[in-house]
Design a protein around this motif. Structure first.
Motif, PDB file in Angstrom:
ATOM      1  N   GLN A   1      -3.905  14.610  -0.238  1.00 50.95           N
ATOM      2  CA  GLN A   1      -5.129  14.252   0.467  1.00 50.95           C
ATOM      3  C   GLN A   1      -5.746  12.959  -0.039  1.00 50.95           C
ATOM      4  OE1 GLN A   1      -7.738  17.616   0.275  1.00 50.95           O
ATOM      5  NE2 GLN A   1      -6.248  18.964   1.221  1.00 50.95           N
ATOM      6  N   ARG A   2      -5.350  12.537  -1.256  1.00 49.73           N
ATOM      7  CA  ARG A   2      -5.957  11.348  -1.858  1.00 49.73           C
ATOM      8  C   ARG A   2      -4.916  10.579  -2.663  1.00 49.73           C
ATOM      9  NH1 ARG A   2     -12.139  11.428  -3.101  1.00 49.73           N
ATOM     10  NH2 ARG A   2     -12.405   9.186  -3.240  1.00 49.73           N
ATOM     11  N   MET A   3      -4.796   9.279  -2.377  1.00 42.48           N
ATOM     12  CA  MET A   3      -3.824   8.421  -3.040  1.00 42.48           C
ATOM     13  C   MET A   3      -4.546   7.343  -3.847  1.00 42.48           C
ATOM     14  SD  MET A   3      -0.993   5.870  -1.300  1.00 42.48           S
ATOM     15  CE  MET A   3      -0.137   7.211  -0.493  1.00 42.48           C
ATOM     16  N   LEU A   4      -4.118   7.147  -5.090  1.00 45.35           N
ATOM     17  CA  LEU A   4      -4.650   6.087  -5.944  1.00 45.35           C
ATOM     18  C   LEU A   4      -3.640   4.945  -5.960  1.00 45.35           C
ATOM     19  CD1 LEU A   4      -6.949   5.335  -7.985  1.00 45.35           C
ATOM     20  CD2 LEU A   4      -5.352   6.069  -9.755  1.00 45.35           C
ATOM     21  N   VAL A   5      -4.121   3.729  -5.679  1.00 42.73           N
ATOM     22  CA  VAL A   5      -3.256   2.545  -5.678  1.00 42.73           C
ATOM     23  C   VAL A   5      -3.831   1.535  -6.659  1.00 42.73           C
ATOM     24  CG1 VAL A   5      -2.218   0.718  -4.287  1.00 42.73           C
ATOM     25  CG2 VAL A   5      -2.664   2.963  -3.252  1.00 42.73           C
ATOM     26  N   PRO A   6      -3.268   1.462  -7.883  1.00 46.87           N
ATOM     27  CA  PRO A   6      -3.730   0.474  -8.854  1.00 46.87           C
ATOM     28  C   PRO A   6      -3.169  -0.909  -8.530  1.00 46.87           C
ATOM     29  CG  PRO A   6      -2.652   2.339  -9.935  1.00 46.87           C
ATOM     30  CD  PRO A   6      -2.347   2.424  -8.481  1.00 46.87           C
ATOM     31  N   LEU A   7      -4.017  -1.908  -8.583  1.00 45.69           N
ATOM     32  CA  LEU A   7      -3.621  -3.305  -8.370  1.00 45.69           C
ATOM     33  C   LEU A   7      -4.129  -4.117  -9.548  1.00 45.69           C
ATOM     34  CD1 LEU A   7      -4.651  -3.602  -4.612  1.00 45.69           C
ATOM     35  CD2 LEU A   7      -2.334  -3.283  -5.515  1.00 45.69           C
TER      36      LEU A   7
ATOM     37  N   VAL B   1       1.348  -2.377  -1.447  1.00 44.47           N
ATOM     38  CA  VAL B   1       0.343  -2.102  -0.412  1.00 44.47           C
ATOM     39  C   VAL B   1       0.958  -1.723   0.936  1.00 44.47           C
ATOM     40  CG1 VAL B   1      -1.569  -3.086   0.926  1.00 44.47           C
ATOM     41  CG2 VAL B   1      -1.508  -3.350  -1.571  1.00 44.47           C
ATOM     42  N   PRO B   2       1.906  -2.492   1.503  1.00 39.36           N
ATOM     43  CA  PRO B   2       2.454  -2.072   2.809  1.00 39.36           C
ATOM     44  C   PRO B   2       3.097  -0.688   2.782  1.00 39.36           C
ATOM     45  CG  PRO B   2       3.191  -4.292   2.241  1.00 39.36           C
ATOM     46  CD  PRO B   2       2.482  -3.746   1.041  1.00 39.36           C
ATOM     47  N   TYR B   3       3.752  -0.353   1.675  1.00 46.38           N
ATOM     48  CA  TYR B   3       4.382   0.961   1.545  1.00 46.38           C
ATOM     49  C   TYR B   3       3.328   2.061   1.413  1.00 46.38           C
ATOM     50  CZ  TYR B   3       8.535  -1.830   0.750  1.00 46.38           C
ATOM     51  OH  TYR B   3       9.559  -2.736   0.898  1.00 46.38           O
TER      52      TYR B   3
ATOM     53  N   ALA C   1      -0.759   6.635   5.889  1.00 47.86           N
ATOM     54  CA  ALA C   1      -0.919   6.882   7.329  1.00 47.86           C
ATOM     55  C   ALA C   1      -0.128   8.118   7.755  1.00 47.86           C
ATOM     56  CB  ALA C   1      -0.473   5.660   8.128  1.00 47.86           C
ATOM     57  N   ARG C   2       1.077   8.246   7.248  1.00 48.89           N
ATOM     58  CA  ARG C   2       1.901   9.416   7.605  1.00 48.89           C
ATOM     59  C   ARG C   2       1.323  10.710   7.039  1.00 48.89           C
ATOM     60  NH1 ARG C   2       7.569   8.221   9.202  1.00 48.89           N
ATOM     61  NH2 ARG C   2       7.629   5.977   9.487  1.00 48.89           N
TER      62      ARG C   2
ATOM     63  N   ALA D   1      -7.446  -0.839   8.696  1.00 47.34           N
ATOM     64  CA  ALA D   1      -6.904  -1.224  10.000  1.00 47.34           C
ATOM     65  C   ALA D   1      -6.059  -0.107  10.604  1.00 47.34           C
ATOM     66  CB  ALA D   1      -6.077  -2.498   9.878  1.00 47.34           C
ATOM     67  N   ARG D   2      -5.540   0.771   9.757  1.00 50.77           N
ATOM     68  CA  ARG D   2      -4.767   1.929  10.222  1.00 50.77           C
ATOM     69  C   ARG D   2      -5.626   3.183  10.317  1.00 50.77           C
ATOM     70  NH1 ARG D   2       0.973   1.609   9.381  1.00 50.77           N
ATOM     71  NH2 ARG D   2       0.998   3.675  10.309  1.00 50.77           N
ATOM     72  N   GLY D   3      -6.945   3.009  10.155  1.00 45.36           N
ATOM     73  CA  GLY D   3      -7.851   4.140  10.270  1.00 45.36           C
ATOM     74  C   GLY D   3      -7.922   5.018   9.037  1.00 45.36           C
ATOM     75  N   LEU D   4      -7.489   4.490   7.893  1.00 44.72           N
ATOM     76  CA  LEU D   4      -7.488   5.273   6.658  1.00 44.72           C
ATOM     77  C   LEU D   4      -8.761   5.019   5.864  1.00 44.72           C
ATOM     78  CD1 LEU D   4      -3.816   4.453   5.683  1.00 44.72           C
ATOM     79  CD2 LEU D   4      -4.661   6.648   6.532  1.00 44.72           C
ATOM     80  N   PRO D   5      -9.489   6.067   5.505  1.00 46.22           N
ATOM     81  CA  PRO D   5     -10.674   5.869   4.671  1.00 46.22           C
ATOM     82  C   PRO D   5     -10.252   5.333   3.311  1.00 46.22           C
ATOM     83  CG  PRO D   5     -10.264   8.221   5.045  1.00 46.22           C
ATOM     84  CD  PRO D   5      -9.246   7.468   5.826  1.00 46.22           C
ATOM     85  N   THR D   6     -10.877   4.234   2.889  1.00 47.94           N
ATOM     86  CA  THR D   6     -10.467   3.547   1.666  1.00 47.94           C
ATOM     87  C   THR D   6     -11.686   3.146   0.855  1.00 47.94           C
ATOM     88  OG1 THR D   6      -8.570   2.668   2.885  1.00 47.94           O
ATOM     89  CG2 THR D   6      -9.073   1.630   0.780  1.00 47.94           C
TER      90      THR D   6
END
Length: 150
Positions: A3-9, A19-21, A27-28, A84-89
């Motif tokens: 339900q929740r993804m962490l993306v460290p940059l 990011v694109p992955y 989204a999936r 842009a893909r409708g994902l809450p961020t």
């Protein structure tokens, strides 16, 4: 499931390669995304290439830059890709040691998965010789998706 993804940059192109992955996976899965950037305690840096190139082209000293604001703007630009893909961020700027802060953020934000990029030779190696991504992978109790660059 997730339900929740962490993306460290970290501000580098190699870290942003995930990011694109991450956008596609989130989204999936239909999950919320948290982008996090950890500024080191000792002397804040701007790892973004656009800031370095602007200084290099100018012969005069660069004006002072609000590092925190620049890093938040960097995160917001990447957040727009998810939104842009409708994902809450949400974006999170933290100060401290990268591995500790990434793991702490994952715990505090109740992340289900961490998605990050790694290089065989990272620009900012971790103190014991392992990369930040390797140490996150070893120490995290969450699934970690690593995108290997280089």
């Amino acid at each position: 499931m997730f339900q929740r993804m962490l993306v460290p940059l970290d501000g580098t192109r190699s870290s942003a390669a995930v990011v694109p992955y991450a956008v596609e996976l989130a989204a999936r899965l239909g999950c919320r995304v948290d982008l996090v950037l950890v500024q080191p305690r000792e002397g804040a840096r701007l790892p973004h290439p656009e800031h370095h190139s602007a200084r290099a082209r100018s012969s005069s000293p660069a004006p002072p830059v609000d590092t925190a604001a620049a890093n938040r703007e960097y995160l917001r630009r990447h957040a727009a890709e998810f939104e842009a893909r409708g994902l809450p961020t949400d974006v999170h700027l933290r100060i401290g040691e990268p591995v500790e802060e990434i793991l702490r953020a994952a715990l505090e934000l109740r992340s289900d998965v961490i998605a990050m990029a790694t290089l065989s030779r990272e620009r900012y190696p971790h103190r014991n010789g392992a990369s930040v991504a390797q140490e996150v992978l070893w120490r995290s109790r969450l699934p970690v998706l690593l995108l290997a660059e280089g």
